[in-house]
Design a protein around this motif. Structure first.
Motif, short mmCIF file in Angstrom:
data_model
loop_
_atom_site.label_atom_id
_atom_site.label_comp_id
_atom_site.label_asym_id
_atom_site.label_seq_id
_atom_site.Cartn_x
_atom_site.Cartn_y
_atom_site.Cartn_z
N ILE A 1 -5.09 6.38 -11.35
CA ILE A 1 -6.05 5.42 -10.80
C ILE A 1 -5.56 4.97 -9.43
O ILE A 1 -4.43 4.46 -9.29
CB ILE A 1 -6.20 4.20 -11.73
CG1 ILE A 1 -6.78 4.67 -13.08
CG2 ILE A 1 -7.07 3.12 -11.10
CD1 ILE A 1 -6.79 3.57 -14.13
N ILE A 2 -6.39 5.15 -8.40
CA ILE A 2 -6.04 4.72 -7.04
C ILE A 2 -6.88 3.50 -6.70
O ILE A 2 -8.10 3.56 -6.66
CB ILE A 2 -6.29 5.86 -6.03
CG1 ILE A 2 -5.44 7.09 -6.40
CG2 ILE A 2 -5.95 5.38 -4.62
CD1 ILE A 2 -5.67 8.28 -5.51
N LEU A 3 -6.22 2.40 -6.51
CA LEU A 3 -6.91 1.13 -6.25
C LEU A 3 -7.24 0.97 -4.77
O LEU A 3 -6.53 1.50 -3.90
CB LEU A 3 -6.02 -0.04 -6.71
CG LEU A 3 -5.59 0.02 -8.18
CD1 LEU A 3 -4.58 -1.10 -8.48
CD2 LEU A 3 -6.79 -0.10 -9.10
N LEU B 1 -1.62 1.96 -5.42
CA LEU B 1 -2.35 1.13 -4.46
C LEU B 1 -2.49 1.95 -3.18
O LEU B 1 -1.52 2.14 -2.44
CB LEU B 1 -1.61 -0.18 -4.19
CG LEU B 1 -2.32 -1.13 -3.21
CD1 LEU B 1 -3.72 -1.48 -3.72
CD2 LEU B 1 -1.51 -2.39 -2.98
N GLY B 2 -3.67 2.49 -2.97
CA GLY B 2 -3.89 3.39 -1.84
C GLY B 2 -3.31 4.77 -2.12
O GLY B 2 -2.85 5.07 -3.22
N THR C 1 0.84 -1.20 0.00
CA THR C 1 0.00 0.00 0.00
C THR C 1 0.88 1.25 0.00
O THR C 1 1.91 1.30 0.68
CB THR C 1 -0.92 0.01 1.23
OG1 THR C 1 -1.73 -1.17 1.22
CG2 THR C 1 -1.82 1.24 1.24
N GLY C 2 0.47 2.26 -0.76
CA GLY C 2 1.22 3.50 -0.85
C GLY C 2 2.24 3.52 -1.97
O GLY C 2 3.02 4.47 -2.08
N GLU C 3 2.24 2.47 -2.81
CA GLU C 3 3.19 2.41 -3.91
C GLU C 3 2.53 2.70 -5.25
O GLU C 3 1.34 2.40 -5.47
CB GLU C 3 3.83 1.01 -3.99
CG GLU C 3 4.73 0.68 -2.82
CD GLU C 3 5.37 -0.69 -2.99
OE1 GLU C 3 6.48 -0.88 -2.47
OE2 GLU C 3 4.75 -1.58 -3.63
N TYR D 1 12.01 8.42 -13.53
CA TYR D 1 12.46 7.28 -12.74
C TYR D 1 13.43 7.79 -11.66
O TYR D 1 14.55 8.19 -11.98
CB TYR D 1 13.15 6.25 -13.63
CG TYR D 1 12.33 5.95 -14.88
CD1 TYR D 1 11.26 5.06 -14.83
CD2 TYR D 1 12.61 6.60 -16.08
CE1 TYR D 1 10.49 4.83 -15.96
CE2 TYR D 1 11.85 6.36 -17.20
CZ TYR D 1 10.79 5.47 -17.14
OH TYR D 1 10.02 5.25 -18.27
N VAL D 2 12.97 7.79 -10.42
CA VAL D 2 13.77 8.30 -9.30
C VAL D 2 14.22 7.13 -8.44
O VAL D 2 13.40 6.44 -7.83
CB VAL D 2 12.96 9.30 -8.46
CG1 VAL D 2 13.84 9.86 -7.34
CG2 VAL D 2 12.42 10.43 -9.33
N GLN D 3 15.52 6.92 -8.40
CA GLN D 3 16.09 5.78 -7.67
C GLN D 3 15.64 5.78 -6.21
O GLN D 3 15.63 6.82 -5.54
CB GLN D 3 17.62 5.81 -7.75
CG GLN D 3 18.28 4.57 -7.16
CD GLN D 3 19.78 4.56 -7.39
OE1 GLN D 3 20.33 5.45 -8.03
NE2 GLN D 3 20.45 3.56 -6.87
N ASP D 4 15.25 4.61 -5.73
CA ASP D 4 14.83 4.36 -4.35
C ASP D 4 13.50 5.04 -4.01
O ASP D 4 13.05 4.96 -2.85
CB ASP D 4 15.90 4.83 -3.35
CG ASP D 4 17.21 4.08 -3.53
OD1 ASP D 4 17.16 2.88 -3.86
OD2 ASP D 4 18.28 4.70 -3.35
N VAL D 5 12.87 5.69 -4.99
CA VAL D 5 11.58 6.34 -4.74
C VAL D 5 10.47 5.67 -5.56
O VAL D 5 9.47 5.21 -5.04
CB VAL D 5 11.65 7.85 -5.07
CG1 VAL D 5 10.26 8.49 -4.94
CG2 VAL D 5 12.64 8.55 -4.14
N GLY D 6 10.67 5.62 -6.86
CA GLY D 6 9.67 5.02 -7.73
C GLY D 6 9.70 5.64 -9.12
O GLY D 6 10.59 6.45 -9.42
#
Length: 362
Positions: free
Chosen positions: A360-362, A239-240, A214-216, A329-334
């Motif tokens: 879209i937030i699942l 997701l969230g 969650t939170g990713e 693309y940010v390393q270690d972040v997403g």
């Protein structure tokens, strides 16, 4: 259709003083003959002459796949006898060629050794000529690409509900590929990418055993093949609730995607479209995190001409088909990538994709 395409090729061959073109299994062979095979241990080649002759050198096990409805001569061989005699037959049929052209990009040493038995003075590459012919899609091709796009969009919609905390990226990829298969996809043109959280910073982050949390953000990049033609789609979902930083990155990529697409029309250059997206990302402070070209051509191959990238002076023409897929693309972040499939029209563009680009937030 295939005969008309061969006529285009023969016309180019005559202009370039090429006597014979030899094609190997793959997208080019299919494009000009309708014979859809993969390279294997059994030798298969097709020869097209500047006098409109067509020869299929194929193993007997593949004979049923050869359609002679548009002409052609079959030279076949059994597993037991091997291709040597068929090659000698082809040599006799072709006679002496001053210039013989092959596909430098895709011909293996196996096929190269086989054509060394033919009689010719000069060997050249037919690849650039074929890429130029294939770059502008006709209505039949575009219709098949629309079907492929429908498959990927419906499959994503069917897959998103299974995503929850604790599911692995591989499980999501497997479900997605299943959904595409059941809708008519012949397979996947590349390894399905499901990259969640910190792995989203990997532009080619193939699905792994990592569990989604969650939170990713989750970058989902996948493709379908319908009657040989490819759709290539990327959406990034959450997701969230995700952090303000990730939301900001998403909005920047969305703006870059939409701005580049809005400028597509005949006469624009490939690099100019790339520049529009790249400038938005750079001006937002993320220029060094957009590490790939803006897009690539699509059709019978997942990656083909035209390439939407810096320094490419190619002028866009109606019928050209390509992706627009900016990313951060940010390393270690997403990471975030949003990808659509576009066709250049007479007065602008057609976006084959209708799937929402809102986060879209699942």
């Amino acid at each position: 259709m295939f005969q008309k395409r061969r006529e285009q090729l023969v016309s180019r061959m005559q202009q370039q003083s090429i006597d014979v073109a030899v094609l190997v299994p793959g997208s080019n062979m299919y494009y000009f003959t309708g014979l859809q095979l993969k390279q294997s241990e059994r030798l298969t080649v097709v020869a097209i002459t500047a006098h409109h002759q067509l020869y299929f050198l194929v193993p007997q096990v593949e004979l049923t796949k050869v359609d002679l409805g548009n002409g052609g001569t079959i030279l076949s061989y059994s597993d037991e006898e091997g291709p040597s005699q068929a090659i000698q037959q082809l040599k006799k049929e072709l006679g002496t060629a001053q210039t013989l052209a092959v596909e430098f990009d895709t011909m293996r040493v196996k096929e190269q050794k086989a054509i060394e038995n033919l009689t010719y003075d000069t060997l050249c590459d037919i690849g650039e000529t074929i890429r130029d012919i294939r770059m502008e899609k006709d209505e039949h091709e575009i219709a098949l690409m629309r079907q492929a796009v429908q498959i990927v969009e419906e499959s994503l919609a069917a897959t998103l509900p299974i995503i929850q905390a604790g599911i692995s990226e591989m499980e999501v990829a497997a479900q997605l590929e299943y959904e595409m298969r059941r809708r008519g996809s012949e397979g996947t043109p590349f390894g399905t990418i499901v990259a969640s959280g910190y792995r989203g910073a990997l532009p080619h982050g193939r699905a792994s055993t990592k569990k989604i949390e969650t939170g990713e953000l989750i970058v989902i990049d996948f493709g379908a093949i319908y009657k040989g033609y490819v759709a290539d789609m990327t959406r990034t979902v959450a997701l969230g609730e995700v952090s303000p930083t990730l939301k900001t990155i998403y909005s920047i990529v969305k703006q870059a995607n939409e701005t580049a697409i809005a400028a597509i029309k005949p006469g624009m250059t490939a690099h100019a479209i790339d520049d529009l997206a790249r400038d938005i990302i750079r001006d937002a402070g993320y220029g060094n995190t957009f590490t790939h070209r803006l897009g690539h051509g699509i059709g019978l191959s997942a990656h083909e001409e035209p390439y939407m990238m810096q320094r490419n002076q190619l002028v866009l023409k109606p019928g050209m088909a390509f992706t627009v897929e900016p990313g951060i693309y940010v390393q270690d972040v997403g990471g975030v990538r949003i990808e659509d499939n576009l066709i250049v029209t007479e007065d602008g563009y057609e976006n084959l994709m209708t799937y929402s680009k809102e986060l879209i937030i699942l």
